[in-house]
Design a protein around this motif. Sequence first.
Motif, PDB file in Angstrom:
ATOM      1  N   ASP A 122       0.863  -1.173   0.000  1.00 47.47           N
ATOM      2  CA  ASP A 122       0.000   0.000   0.000  1.00 47.47           C
ATOM      3  C   ASP A 122       0.907   1.233   0.000  1.00 47.47           C
ATOM      4  OD1 ASP A 122      -1.761   2.056   0.422  1.00 47.47           O
ATOM      5  OD2 ASP A 122      -2.837   1.105   2.075  1.00 47.47           O
ATOM      6  N   THR A 123       1.348   1.632  -1.190  1.00 44.71           N
ATOM      7  CA  THR A 123       2.356   2.687  -1.285  1.00 44.71           C
ATOM      8  C   THR A 123       1.821   4.050  -0.831  1.00 44.71           C
ATOM      9  OG1 THR A 123       1.751   3.016  -3.605  1.00 44.71           O
ATOM     10  CG2 THR A 123       3.589   1.544  -3.162  1.00 44.71           C
ATOM     11  N   TYR A 124       0.573   4.331  -1.120  1.00 44.83           N
ATOM     12  CA  TYR A 124       0.013   5.626  -0.741  1.00 44.83           C
ATOM     13  C   TYR A 124      -0.025   5.800   0.774  1.00 44.83           C
ATOM     14  CZ  TYR A 124      -3.490   9.255   0.067  1.00 44.83           C
ATOM     15  OH  TYR A 124      -4.156  10.366   0.522  1.00 44.83           O
ATOM     16  N   ASP A 125      -0.615   4.826   1.484  1.00 44.18           N
ATOM     17  CA  ASP A 125      -0.703   4.941   2.943  1.00 44.18           C
ATOM     18  C   ASP A 125       0.665   4.782   3.598  1.00 44.18           C
ATOM     19  OD1 ASP A 125      -3.501   5.433   3.358  1.00 44.18           O
ATOM     20  OD2 ASP A 125      -3.876   3.390   2.703  1.00 44.18           O
ATOM     21  N   ALA A 126       1.557   4.004   2.973  1.00 44.99           N
ATOM     22  CA  ALA A 126       2.922   3.888   3.505  1.00 44.99           C
ATOM     23  C   ALA A 126       3.616   5.252   3.449  1.00 44.99           C
ATOM     24  CB  ALA A 126       3.707   2.853   2.717  1.00 44.99           C
ATOM     25  N   THR A 127       3.368   6.014   2.382  1.00 45.90           N
ATOM     26  CA  THR A 127       3.982   7.343   2.271  1.00 45.90           C
ATOM     27  C   THR A 127       3.394   8.289   3.303  1.00 45.90           C
ATOM     28  OG1 THR A 127       4.240   6.945  -0.109  1.00 45.90           O
ATOM     29  CG2 THR A 127       4.568   9.184   0.650  1.00 45.90           C
ATOM     30  N   ARG A 128       2.110   8.163   3.587  1.00 51.21           N
ATOM     31  CA  ARG A 128       1.515   8.958   4.675  1.00 51.21           C
ATOM     32  C   ARG A 128       2.220   8.656   5.991  1.00 51.21           C
ATOM     33  NH1 ARG A 128      -4.151   7.088   5.202  1.00 51.21           N
ATOM     34  NH2 ARG A 128      -4.261   8.682   6.833  1.00 51.21           N
ATOM     35  N   ALA A 129       2.429   7.359   6.264  1.00 51.97           N
ATOM     36  CA  ALA A 129       3.105   6.967   7.510  1.00 51.97           C
ATOM     37  C   ALA A 129       4.529   7.516   7.547  1.00 51.97           C
ATOM     38  CB  ALA A 129       3.108   5.445   7.637  1.00 51.97           C
ATOM     39  N   ARG A 130       5.219   7.495   6.391  1.00 54.25           N
ATOM     40  CA  ARG A 130       6.593   8.006   6.330  1.00 54.25           C
ATOM     41  C   ARG A 130       6.628   9.508   6.644  1.00 54.25           C
ATOM     42  NH1 ARG A 130      10.912   5.820   4.175  1.00 54.25           N
ATOM     43  NH2 ARG A 130       9.710   4.326   2.938  1.00 54.25           N
ATOM     44  N   SER A 131       5.673  10.232   6.087  1.00 51.01           N
ATOM     45  CA  SER A 131       5.635  11.671   6.322  1.00 51.01           C
ATOM     46  C   SER A 131       5.444  11.973   7.810  1.00 51.01           C
ATOM     47  CB  SER A 131       4.497  12.294   5.498  1.00 51.01           C
ATOM     48  OG  SER A 131       4.447  13.679   5.673  1.00 51.01           O
ATOM     49  N   LEU A 132       4.468  11.305   8.445  1.00 49.14           N
ATOM     50  CA  LEU A 132       4.203  11.534   9.867  1.00 49.14           C
ATOM     51  C   LEU A 132       5.372  11.066  10.733  1.00 49.14           C
ATOM     52  CD1 LEU A 132       0.473  10.390   9.830  1.00 49.14           C
ATOM     53  CD2 LEU A 132       1.286  12.716  10.279  1.00 49.14           C
ATOM     54  N   LEU A 133       6.011   9.959  10.325  1.00 51.11           N
ATOM     55  CA  LEU A 133       7.173   9.473  11.061  1.00 51.11           C
ATOM     56  C   LEU A 133       8.310  10.491  11.008  1.00 51.11           C
ATOM     57  CD1 LEU A 133       8.748   7.266  12.576  1.00 51.11           C
ATOM     58  CD2 LEU A 133       9.293   6.236  10.329  1.00 51.11           C
ATOM     59  N   GLY A 134       8.540  11.062   9.839  1.00 48.92           N
ATOM     60  CA  GLY A 134       9.575  12.075   9.707  1.00 48.92           C
ATOM     61  C   GLY A 134       9.315  13.273  10.610  1.00 48.92           C
TER      62      GLY A 134
END
Length: 808
Positions: free
Chosen positions: A703-715
Motif C-alpha cells: 500500500d504505497t500511498y498509505d505507507a507514504t503517509r506513515a513516512r511523512s508523519l514518522l519524519g
Amino acid sequence: MTEQTLMEALALALSGGSESPAWKSFAAFLRPACAADKEVAEAWRRVVAGSTEADDVWALACAVIRHIERDDAFGESLHGWLTDGPARAAAIARSEAAEHRNVIDGRSQVWGSVVQARDIAGGIHIHQTPPARAVVPRQLLPVPAHFTDREDDLQVLARLRASRNAVAPHVIVISGPAGVGKTTLVSRWLQEREAEFPDGQLYVDLHGFTPGEPASPAEVLGHLLRAFGQGEVPTTLPELAALWRSMTADLRFAVVLDNALTAAQVRLVLPSSPGSLVVVTSRNRLTGLAVDGAAFHQLGLLDHGSAVELLSRSVGRERVDDERSAAHEVVMLCACLPLAVCLAAARLASRPERSVASLVEALTRGLGPLGALRVEGARTLQAVLDESYGVLSREATVVYRRLGLLPTAVFDTAMVGAVCALSEVEAEGLLETLTDMNLLEEIGAQHYRFHDLVRQHAAQRGSEEVASVQAETVRRFVDWCLTVATSAEEVLTPSHRNLGSREYLFAPAAPVSFMDESAALAWLGTHREALMGAVRSAAKAGWETTVWQLVDAMWPMFLRLRLYDSWIEAHELGLQAARRAGDRAGEARMLTSGGIGLRSVGRYDDAIVWFTQALDLAREDGNTRDEAQALNGLGSSYRGAARLGEAQDCFSRALALREAIGYRRGAALSRLRLGELALDAGDHGKAIDHLDRALTELVAEDDTYDATRARSLLGFALARQGRRESGVRELNAALGDFGVSGSDFWRARTLEMLGQVAHDGADESAARAFYERSRVIYSSISPMDTRRVERRLRELGPETPPFDAEQH
C-alpha cells in the motif's frame, strides 16, 4: 505566355477571316491538340462554327494554355507559330487594306470614329469624352463604434501579413465559433491598411451557413469582376476564373470572403496577383487551404474584462458602473461571446427604464440566453447556432445532439464512442468535424469541450430526441463512467474492496486499463465533472445500485484530490440510493467513506453521526471488519473535535478487532491513527513506535500511498523528538513520493510539517517558504487547512527585508 497574349494572337489571325492563310495555318497546327484534349476540341468547335465572340476566343486561349502545361512539345510548337502566324496575318491585313475601296460591305474593316456622308463641306471635328475613371471599390463592412480590444489578434494578423511570400497571392483564414466577431475583426484590420491596396478592398458573403445554397464560385466571380468595372462577364466558370485572373494579374487589392463553408468554395475564387490578399472567414477551420499556401488564425472569445468593456461602450459606462455586479453576471451568462454581449446590450439600450439586473433575471429563465437574446432586425444567437447545426452531416448531428444530453461539457473519444455506440476511430472523426465547425473546442489530445452557449444549443437539440433515445444515451454515459472509474480504482486503491459485481446495462466492449497510478489519477482529475454528472443523472433516473457503486468507484478521486464538495454531495446521493435499494453493504460503505469527507471539512458532529450509524449497522450484521472501519472513522472524528480520550478508545478497539481477524493493512492504519494522536499529545516516542510499525506493515501490504503517509508523519515525529536530520530526510522522501502519486493534499501537509520543523529550528525564512508553498496547494482543495497555514504565516510576523549594505 499568358491567356491574354495568346488571345491577342488568335484574334489577329482571325481578323483575316476563317479562309485566311494565317488562320488555316493555325487550324493545321492545332489539329493534334484537338485530338488529344477534349477541352481544346470543344473550344475550337465553337470558334470554327463561326463564333468570333471574344468570350469564345478567350475560352480557346485558356484551353490551349492548360494543354501547354501538360505537353511541353506542344508549347514549343506554339511558340514557333506565334512567331510566324500573327506576322503573316498582319501582312495580309495590311495588303487587303491597301486595296480597300470606300465601300461598306461585308468585307469592310473600320477602326475608330466613322462618318458616312454623300457630300461634306468644311472641316469635321470629332470630340470624344474620355472614359470615366472607374471607382476604386472599398466594400469592407463598417466597424461598429463599440469595437473592443482584439489588439493581440490584430498583431497576429500583422505578423502573418509581414511573413507572406511576396511573389504569390496571400491567403489568410480566420476561423472561430459563430458570433465571435471574425468579420468585424477583419474589417477593422483592413481599414487600417487601405493604402497597401490602392486598387481596392472587396467583400463577398459566401453564405456558407445561411439557409439555402451557399454562393457559387460563378456568382462570386461575377460580383468581383463587376466590382472592378467589367460590364459583361462570361457565363461559364472556367471563363470567369480565367478573366478574373487576367484582370487582376497586376493589381494590388484585398478580398474578404466571408462565411466560407468549404475550401473548395474558396479555391476557385483565388486570384493570381502577388499583390493581392484574400482573407477568408469561416466557422470551419478550412485546413484544406493549406495546399494553397494559406496562413491560419483561430479567433477566441473575449476575456471577461473586454466583454464588460464591450457592454459599457454599447449601453453607457455610467449605467454599467451603477450595476457593476449585474453587468458582470450578464457577461458571464453571455459566456464572453461578442454576438451575445452585443444582443444583450441592444436589449438594454432599447429598454433604458429597466435595470441591468432585470436582464440577468431574463437570461436565467426559460431557454436562457438562446431564447432571451432576440433583437428586432438582428441575427439572433439561436439563428446563428441553428445555421451551424444545419450544415452538419447526419452522423455529426446525431453526435452533437447526444453530447447535448450529457451532464458534462468535456468529452473524449472513448466516452463519445461508448455513448454513441461508435468505434473510437469513428468518434474521433466526428469530433474533429464538430471541432472544425467550431462547435467544439479541442483542449488536449482527444479531449474536447463545448462553449457554454453552444452546450445550451446542443442540449436544446438533444431534447428533440425521443425519450427512449435520451434515456439510452444517458445510461450508456453512466455505465462508461462506472466502468472506467472502476478500472482507475483497481490501480489506485487495490485494497478497496468492490462490494459485489458492478451493475451495467451497456458495458463497453473493450476493457479499459491504465498504465500506472499517474495515468489513472489524471483520468479521474480530467473527468471529475463528468463523474459527478453521472452520479446526479443516475440518481435522477432512479438507478439506485448504480448510484452508490459509482460513488464507491470514485473513492480514490475523493481521497487523492480532496474535492470535498463533490465528496459530500456524492455520498449523500449514494447513501440515499443504497437505502432505497435496501443494500446494507452499500449503505455501510457510503456512511464510512462519506463520514471521512464530513470529518475532513471540520463537520465533526455530522461525521460522528454517520460513523455511529455505520457502527450500528456493522454490529447488527455481525461484520467485524466494518465495525473496525467505523470505529477508526469515529476515532478520527473525535480527534478532530478535540475529544482525545474517546478517540484513543476508538482507535485501540479498532486495532484489536483488526488484529483479531488478521486484517494486517487495517491494523497498520489504526496504528497510523494512534501515531497521529500521540503526536498531538506531544508523546513523540510513542508516535514513532506506532508510525514506524505502520510504515513497515503498509510497505509489506504494498500500500504505497498509505505507507507514504506513515513516512511523512514518522519524519515529523523524528524531527520533533530532536532527530531533525533523520526527520527531514523522511519528510523530503515522502514529499517526492506524493509528487509522483499526485496527492496534492498530502504534498501540502508534508510541506506544512517541513515548515513547522524549520520554525522549531528558528529558520523563519525556510518556514515561511514551506508554509507559502503549502498554502498555495491547500487554497484550491481545503479552505479549513488553508486558514490554518495562514495563521502559521501570521505567527511568523512580517517578513524581514534582506540586508542591503548600500543602505547602511
